[in-house]
Design an enzyme around this catalytic site. Structure first.
Site, PDB file in Angstrom:
ATOM      1  N   GLY A  48       8.554   1.094   2.991  1.00 42.55           N
ATOM      2  CA  GLY A  48       8.658   2.652   2.544  1.00 42.55           C
ATOM      3  C   GLY A  48       7.476   3.335   1.433  1.00 42.55           C
ATOM      4  N   GLY A  50       4.228   3.175   2.555  1.00 39.78           N
ATOM      5  CA  GLY A  50       3.777   3.825   3.352  1.00 39.78           C
ATOM      6  C   GLY A  50       2.019   3.142   3.581  1.00 39.78           C
ATOM      7  NE  ARG A  90       0.282  -9.599  -3.281  1.00 40.39           N
ATOM      8  CZ  ARG A  90       0.255  -9.231  -1.863  1.00 40.39           C
ATOM      9  NH1 ARG A  90       1.087  -9.258  -1.547  1.00 40.39           N
ATOM     10  NH2 ARG A  90      -1.451 -10.326  -1.642  1.00 40.39           N
ATOM     11  CD  GLN A  91       2.071  -4.236   0.565  1.00 42.55           C
ATOM     12  OE1 GLN A  91       1.951  -5.961   1.104  1.00 42.55           O
ATOM     13  NE2 GLN A  91       2.813  -3.887   1.058  1.00 42.55           N
ATOM     14  CB  THR A  92      -3.841  -0.403  -1.984  1.00 38.12           C
ATOM     15  OG1 THR A  92      -2.868   0.507  -1.417  1.00 38.12           O
ATOM     16  CG2 THR A  92      -5.569   0.425  -1.026  1.00 38.12           C
ATOM     17  CE  LYS A 284      -9.966   0.017 -11.298  1.00 32.78           C
ATOM     18  NZ  LYS A 284     -10.836   0.566 -12.506  1.00 32.78           N
ATOM     19  N   GLY A 285      -5.250   0.411  -6.642  1.00 33.14           N
ATOM     20  CA  GLY A 285      -3.619   0.644  -6.491  1.00 33.14           C
ATOM     21  C   GLY A 285      -3.209   1.600  -7.412  1.00 33.14           C
ATOM     22  CD  GLU A 288       4.524  -1.951  -9.712  1.00 31.43           C
ATOM     23  OE1 GLU A 288       3.319  -1.613  -9.096  1.00 31.43           O
ATOM     24  OE2 GLU A 288       5.342  -2.979  -9.724  1.00 31.43           O
TER      25      GLU A 288
END
Length: 339
Positions: A48, A50, A90-92, A284-285, A288
């Protein structure tokens, strides 16, 4: 003291992403397909946040096609490259970079064939929005035609990419080392109004500035920051998860207080793009990290408003009334001693 007092507080944060103390890696496959579309295969976990939209945008930009022409394929790790978990912001950074590298590998194979077909240098070939051309010439065609030429020359434009967080790990003796590959920085300002009779705190506004490297999807970044602020507001003023010797005393969500839409103040977001030099995308990201400075900014704003420190979360009305009463007793004792 007036009944309602206003104050502002500020807090800064930093947050590491891409572990190097333990191995963090992600892989992906990419293929430019018939019709000028693309398939991306990676073991991504979409919960969820994205990430599928972000990966489609990354693949489209790297391949020179439209996002709607990208299909994110099977994410079963039995049949696709491992991408690890959805967490730790960490996803992106990890999967996005692996997809970018896979797309660059596939595009390079297409470009080499097309450059040979046109008799131009590969460095002159550009692609965008489904069209591909050679700069400084009149040579131009659709991506569909380019893929067809490439395949008729016996080459299928497929690629693979793997992105790993590099670092030194941690020294087992003194703990020195580089546990994260990159860091996300942020700062937030909170404005609150404290009711000195009831102890209730209303957050009037949050101003949030966060460094995200390169913003792949700016609207998505804003959404992540707003979500983090809402969660931080809940931690600061409402959420009271209780444990007793490691066992939860909070029985369920029926009486657990969380922010509703009526509790959310206006959130003003500023995106700062300081590109990460170790990321092929420069991104980066932001997951959190948006949450970290919210509660301390609100606590500082409460102190600015009424001059008392709340040192445990959440800052409930009962704690604020008790702190104000203690402050009044302390000031009274000082006056009596002075007299």
């Amino acid at each position: 003291m007036q009944r309602k007092m206003r104050g502002r507080g500020v807090a800064a944060s930093w947050y590491g992403i891409a572990r190097t103390a333990t191995i963090d890696r992600a892989g992906a496959w990419a293929e430019l397909d018939d019709g000028g579309t693309a398939k991306i295969v990676t073991g991504v976990t979409e919960i969820g946040e994205g990430i599928l939209t972000v990966l489609a945008q990354i693949a489209a930009e790297e391949l020179g096609i439209r996002p709607e022409d990208v299909t994110i394929g099977d994410n079963d790790t039995a049949r696709s490259p491992e991408a690890a978990h959805a967490g730790a912001t960490r996803q992106t950074y990890m999967i996005g970079n692996s997809v970018a590298l896979a797309c660059r590998d596939a595009r390079a194979k297409l470009v080499d064939e097309l450059a040979d077909h046109w008799g131009v240098g590969a460095e002159t070939i550009k692609a965008f929005d489904g069209a591909i051309w050679a700069e400084g010439t009149n040579l131009k065609m659709s991506m569909e035609e380019a893929v067809d030429i490439c395949k008729k020359r016996g080459v299928v434009p497929v690629g693979s990419g793997s992105f790993t967080a590099h670092g030194t790990g941690l020294d087992p003796v003194d703990g020195s080392g580089s546990p994260w590959q990159t860091y996300v920085f942020g700062c937030q300002v909170a404005e609150v109004e404290v009711d000195t009779v009831t102890g209730e705190v209303q957050v009037l506004g949050i101003w949030a500035a966060h460094d995200v490297g390169r913003a792949i999807n700016p609207r998505g970044v804003e959404g992540q920051i707003e979500g983090g602020v809402v969660q931080g507001l809940g931690q600061a003023l409402m959420e009271d998860y209780q444990l007793d010797k490691g066992h939860t005393k909070t029985h369920g969500f029926a009486k657990y207080i969380l922010p509703t839409s009526l509790d959310i103040p206006e959130i003003t977001t500023t995106i700062i793009e300081d590109r990460d030099p170790k990321s092929p995308l420069g991104a980066k990201g932001i997951g959190e990290p948006a949450l970290v400075p919210t509660a301390p900014a609100i606590m500082n704003a409460i102190y600015d408003a009424i001059g008392v420190r709340i040192t445990s979360l959440p800052a409930t009305p009962e704690k604020i009334i008790a702190a104000l009463a203690e402050k009044a007793r302390s000031e009274s004792s000082v006056r009596e001693a002075a007299e």
